[in-house]
Design an enzyme around this catalytic site. Structure first.
Site, short mmCIF file in Angstrom:
data_model
loop_
_atom_site.label_atom_id
_atom_site.label_comp_id
_atom_site.label_asym_id
_atom_site.label_seq_id
_atom_site.Cartn_x
_atom_site.Cartn_y
_atom_site.Cartn_z
N ILE A 1 0.61 3.03 6.59
CA ILE A 1 -0.44 2.98 7.62
C ILE A 1 -1.39 4.16 7.41
O ILE A 1 -0.97 5.32 7.39
CB ILE A 1 0.15 3.07 9.05
N HIS A 2 -2.65 3.83 7.27
CA HIS A 2 -3.70 4.85 7.11
C HIS A 2 -5.00 4.22 7.60
O HIS A 2 -5.00 3.11 8.12
CB HIS A 2 -3.80 5.32 5.65
N GLY A 3 -6.10 4.89 7.43
CA GLY A 3 -7.38 4.44 7.98
C GLY A 3 -7.76 3.01 7.66
O GLY A 3 -8.14 2.25 8.54
N ALA B 1 -5.38 0.55 9.38
CA ALA B 1 -5.50 0.64 10.84
C ALA B 1 -6.84 0.11 11.34
O ALA B 1 -6.89 -0.67 12.28
CB ALA B 1 -5.30 2.09 11.28
N ASP C 1 0.86 -1.18 0.00
CA ASP C 1 0.00 0.00 0.00
C ASP C 1 0.90 1.23 0.00
O ASP C 1 1.66 1.44 0.94
CB ASP C 1 -0.90 -0.01 1.24
#
Length: 158
Positions: free
Chosen positions: A14-16, A19, A10
């Site tokens: 780390i993103h919505g 997470a 990705d």
């Protein structure tokens, strides 16, 4: 043997989605970003830490450090490895990280790339890297979020 619950490609790391959705579904309590650039960028690490769920720890390691210490992971660590590119995943696999399956979540469109799936754009090097991963026995899956069906992996090779 480390308990790797998810290995995801990705661009956003780390993103919505990673997470809130993927971690819960796969039961990860450690988000390991394997990326040489981010390993030395405290600002980006801070932004990603804000997106991480409270129950998960985060680590930001270079590819080499990931290869060198992944086998020392505690049995209590349920790991989600997040990489920016298929080339990074291949380096990990060739370095001995026991990755059996790769979730291809988001690869942005850029110059020289072609859109092959909803959120995946590739160039010839990406395609060759995905072929090499398959030759090494790694299963590939195109899936943006856990509750959508996987897209046909053959899209990568057209």
């Amino acid at each position: 043997m480390p308990d790797i619950r998810l290995t995801r490609i990705d661009n956003r790391l780390i993103h919505g989605q990673v997470a809130t959705q993927w971690c819960g579904v796969v039961g990860a309590n450690l988000l390991l970003v394997a990326n040489d650039e981010v390993a030395g960028d405290e600002f980006r690490q801070g932004l990603m830490n804000m997106a991480a769920p409270s129950y998960a720890q985060t680590r930001f390691f270079t590819l080499e450090k990931t290869i060198n210490i992944i086998h020392r992971a505690s049995a209590n660590q349920h790991i989600a490895i997040i990489c920016e590119s298929p080339q990074d995943v291949l380096k990990l696999v060739e370095g001995g990280v026991p990755i059996k399956k790769v979730n291809i979540g988001n690869m942005h469109m850029a110059e020289g790339k072609r859109q092959v799936a909803t959120s995946v754009a590739v160039d010839d090097d990406d395609v060759a890297t995905f072929r090499k991963l398959q030759e090494l026995g790694v299963e590939l899956e195109i899936k943006r979020v856990p509750d959508t069906p996987a897209e046909n992996i053959e899209k990568l090779f057209k």
